[in-house]
Design an enzyme around this catalytic site. Structure first.
Site, PDB file in Angstrom:
ATOM      1  N   GLY A  52      41.316  36.447  37.798  1.00 12.66           N
ATOM      2  CA  GLY A  52      39.894  36.244  38.397  1.00 12.66           C
ATOM      3  C   GLY A  52      38.881  36.984  37.672  1.00 12.66           C
ATOM      4  O   GLY A  52      39.254  38.030  37.115  1.00 12.66           O
ATOM      5  N   GLN A  57      31.205  41.611  36.932  1.00  9.24           N
ATOM      6  CA  GLN A  57      32.076  42.248  35.787  1.00  9.24           C
ATOM      7  C   GLN A  57      31.707  42.026  34.392  1.00  9.24           C
ATOM      8  O   GLN A  57      32.299  43.047  33.424  1.00  9.24           O
ATOM      9  CB  GLN A  57      33.702  42.043  36.181  1.00  9.24           C
ATOM     10  CG  GLN A  57      34.149  42.405  37.652  1.00  9.24           C
ATOM     11  CD  GLN A  57      35.578  41.639  37.517  1.00  9.24           C
ATOM     12  OE1 GLN A  57      35.697  40.539  37.995  1.00  9.24           O
ATOM     13  NE2 GLN A  57      36.435  42.530  37.378  1.00  9.24           N
ATOM     14  N   CYS A  95      42.847  45.348  39.039  1.00  9.95           N
ATOM     15  CA  CYS A  95      41.247  44.699  38.651  1.00  9.95           C
ATOM     16  C   CYS A  95      40.665  45.181  37.397  1.00  9.95           C
ATOM     17  O   CYS A  95      41.000  46.281  36.924  1.00  9.95           O
ATOM     18  CB  CYS A  95      40.172  45.362  39.772  1.00  9.95           C
ATOM     19  SG  CYS A  95      38.605  44.611  39.451  1.00  9.95           S
ATOM     20  N   LEU A  96      40.278  44.064  36.645  1.00  9.22           N
ATOM     21  CA  LEU A  96      40.208  44.275  35.153  1.00  9.22           C
ATOM     22  C   LEU A  96      38.795  45.483  35.137  1.00  9.22           C
ATOM     23  O   LEU A  96      38.809  46.190  34.148  1.00  9.22           O
ATOM     24  CB  LEU A  96      39.673  43.089  34.456  1.00  9.22           C
ATOM     25  CG  LEU A  96      40.681  42.041  34.448  1.00  9.22           C
ATOM     26  CD1 LEU A  96      39.929  40.669  33.947  1.00  9.22           C
ATOM     27  CD2 LEU A  96      41.653  42.535  33.456  1.00  9.22           C
ATOM     28  N   HIS A 137      39.274  38.649  46.845  1.00 10.50           N
ATOM     29  CA  HIS A 137      38.812  39.984  45.718  1.00 10.50           C
ATOM     30  C   HIS A 137      37.426  39.882  44.814  1.00 10.50           C
ATOM     31  O   HIS A 137      36.699  40.317  44.535  1.00 10.50           O
ATOM     32  CB  HIS A 137      40.166  40.020  44.812  1.00 10.50           C
ATOM     33  CG  HIS A 137      39.994  41.039  43.797  1.00 10.50           C
ATOM     34  ND1 HIS A 137      40.748  42.270  43.495  1.00 10.50           N
ATOM     35  CD2 HIS A 137      38.946  41.040  42.644  1.00 10.50           C
ATOM     36  CE1 HIS A 137      40.518  42.778  42.494  1.00 10.50           C
ATOM     37  NE2 HIS A 137      39.220  42.273  41.812  1.00 10.50           N
ATOM     38  N   GLU A 138      37.466  38.242  44.218  1.00 14.49           N
ATOM     39  CA  GLU A 138      36.443  37.981  43.644  1.00 14.49           C
ATOM     40  C   GLU A 138      34.980  38.147  44.449  1.00 14.49           C
ATOM     41  O   GLU A 138      33.995  38.591  43.849  1.00 14.49           O
ATOM     42  CB  GLU A 138      36.332  36.763  42.886  1.00 14.49           C
ATOM     43  CG  GLU A 138      37.876  36.643  41.692  1.00 14.49           C
ATOM     44  CD  GLU A 138      37.702  37.856  41.035  1.00 14.49           C
ATOM     45  OE1 GLU A 138      36.700  38.175  40.487  1.00 14.49           O
ATOM     46  OE2 GLU A 138      39.025  38.358  40.487  1.00 14.49           O
ATOM     47  N   HIS A 141      33.395  41.466  44.639  1.00 18.25           N
ATOM     48  CA  HIS A 141      32.756  41.740  43.440  1.00 18.25           C
ATOM     49  C   HIS A 141      31.228  41.365  43.681  1.00 18.25           C
ATOM     50  O   HIS A 141      30.476  42.096  43.375  1.00 18.25           O
ATOM     51  CB  HIS A 141      33.239  41.165  42.073  1.00 18.25           C
ATOM     52  CG  HIS A 141      34.348  41.896  41.648  1.00 18.25           C
ATOM     53  ND1 HIS A 141      34.349  43.192  41.079  1.00 18.25           N
ATOM     54  CD2 HIS A 141      35.648  41.571  41.363  1.00 18.25           C
ATOM     55  CE1 HIS A 141      35.473  43.648  40.780  1.00 18.25           C
ATOM     56  NE2 HIS A 141      36.310  42.622  40.684  1.00 18.25           N
TER      57      HIS A 141
HETATM   58 ZN    ZN Z   1      38.109  42.896  40.256  1.00 19.27          ZN
END
Ligand code: ZN
Length: 475
Positions: A52, A57, A95-96, A137-138, A141
């Site tokens: 995701g 991000q 998470c990236l 999760h997304e 963000h």
């Molecule tokens: Zn993330």
């Protein structure tokens, strides 16, 4: 390839960038730049191996994310969760934007989400389990929330486990090192091992011990016949390894392969180099009667076992050790030594120390002739031969009874005792099996007569009698 088909990879914003803490604004009219952004986000997520990615991000504070749900990458513009199950579930998330941290996050088990697609069409999805987790999760963000704000528990990936590692190994010793590293958190991206071979009496095609474990751990595995094969090398390059790590792989690596890793090519060798370079360091150290051996982590060069030494640890050889127990100790110590080297390599290149060529000795492979028990050798040497070759490849000899009938025995444990006689002569079969050697005698403690299982002398003598005049013979 023309420039227009090249994918744009965006740089991912990571903590503590303040943009990750901001609330993103809704998208007004969906424009061309949004579609371009979605294309670039998809390429970026794929390259980063994420499931995701939200626009903040990549530094764009608009309410857009993409996520892999129901088996495909979907685009969500102005998403909203309409319904959430009360039932929650704890799960580990990465998470990236929060590299190398995993958090245990409670999430609703089921959600109903609505959003616009890139054409501005509204859609609704009912998601559960992992899919539901990903969109929650997304969506976080877009509200400036991270797993650091939601987590109940955190795990930081150790430095050593952050490298992208390609592991090359084949026998049981490699398995022990591989699983030791895995248990500490290092999951290789790719495993390379010897091709399946015909093994055993059935001559069935059998995978190498490392291949079997790779499949159990669900790690991709390659079994190239030729290491220079460009297709194989491309497959290695595709995982973009930081480190190539070989542990008893058993083959020289060509320079074109050694050039692939970004950071280093390492080898774990089962001796204190430069002593016992070569294929059978454990067996040769035991057979030679060394009191101390050890492991070496070295930098791989084209010439096998001649690279710079990065770390060495000595291991005393116990009189009870055979090749099996010694290999286990070496694997344990080797895992710790490799770990230290990998930790250090995360912070930057590390210097090595050249080997002293003058001290080099060669551990040649064990030849089939060497697996016959050498009755003409002094008892101490016979003991060392058996320890050196047990459990693999094993030591054989013929038991020949006075009538000349023969049976093949695999000798697994002996001890030196007193006695005198023609080498191979049975000196005693009362409560023990004592056989004369070139000097002194040995007591056979454990062995495996052909077609039967391994047993100790006591058990064998309960069911069998060895006739006086029995001899043990090796060709
Ligand atoms: Zn993330």
């Amino acid at each position: 390839m023309s420039a227009s088909t090249e994918k744009t990879i965006l740089s991912i914003v990571t903590i503590p960038d303040p943009r990750l803490k901001e609330k993103a604004r809704p998208v007004g009219r969906i424009q061309k730049r949004h579609r371009q952004l979605l294309e670039a986000m998809a390429a970026t997520m794929e390259e980063a191996e994420g499931v995701g990615l939200a626009a903040p991000q990549v530094g764009v504070l608009e309410r857009i994310f993409i996520a892999q749900v129901q088996g495909e990458v979907r685009e969500f513009i102005n998403p909203e969760i309409l319904e959430k199950s009360e039932e929650t579930e704890d799960g580990w998330e990465g998470c990236l934007s929060v590299p190398y941290i995993h958090a245990l996050v409670p999430r609703a088990r089921r959600v109903r989400i609505t959003a616009l697609d890139r054409k501005g069409h509204r859609f609704w999805l009912d998601l559960e389990g992992f899919d539901a987790r990903v969109v929650q999760h997304e969506l976080d963000h877009l509200d400036g929330l991270l797993i650091l704000d939601r987590g109940k528990k955190f795990y930081e990936v150790p430095k050593a486990a952050r490298h992208r590692v390609v592991f090359l190994g084949t026998p049981e010793f490699s398995v022990q090192v591989l699983t030791g590293l895995y248990d500490k958190g290092l999951v290789p991206r790719l495993i390379v091992t010897a091709p399946d071979r015909k093994r055993g009496r059935g001559q069935k095609l059998t995978p190498s011990p490392v291949k079997a474990v790779a499949q159990e751990l669900d790690i991709p595995v390659l079994t190239p016949e030729k290491l220079r094969d460009p297709q194989f090398q491309e497959a290695v390059a595709r995982v973009r390894p930081d480190i190539l790590l070989t542990v008893a792989y058993g083959r020289k690596l060509p320079p074109s392969l050694l050039a692939i890793p970004q950071k280093d090519a390492l080898n774990l060798h089962a001796s204190l180099l430069p002593r016992w370079r070569g294929a059978a360091p454990i067996a040769r150290a035991l057979w030679a009667g060394d009191e101390v051996t050890g492991i070496t982590v070295m930098r791989m060069r084209e010439k096998i076992d001649e690279g710079e030494i990065l770390k060495q640890v000595a291991i005393p050889i116990d009189p009870e050790d055979d090749a099996g127990t010694l290999a286990e100790k070496m694997a344990r110590v080797g895992v710790e030594a490799l770990w230290e080297v990998l930790e250090a390599l995360w912070d930057g290149p590390i210097p090595g120390e050249a080997q002293e060529e003058g001290r080099a000795t060669w551990a040649s492979p064990i030849s089939p002739e060497e697996t016959w028990l050498e009755w003409g050798a002094p008892a101490d040497e016979v003991v060392r031969q058996v320890r050196a070759l047990t459990p693999e490849p094993g030591v054989r000899t013929w038991r020949v009874d006075p009538e000349g009938e023969r049976e093949l025995w695999r000798v697994e444990k002996v001890e030196a005792v007193t006695g005198e006689g023609e080498p191979g002569t049975l000196l005693s079969a009362e409560g023990e099996i004592r056989v004369a050697c070139g000097k002194g005698a040995v007591r056979l403690l454990r062995f495996r007569p052909q077609g039967r299982r391994s047993m100790d002398a006591e058990e064998f003598l309960r069911g069998h009698r060895l006739k006086p005049g029995t001899r043990f013979l090796s060709p």
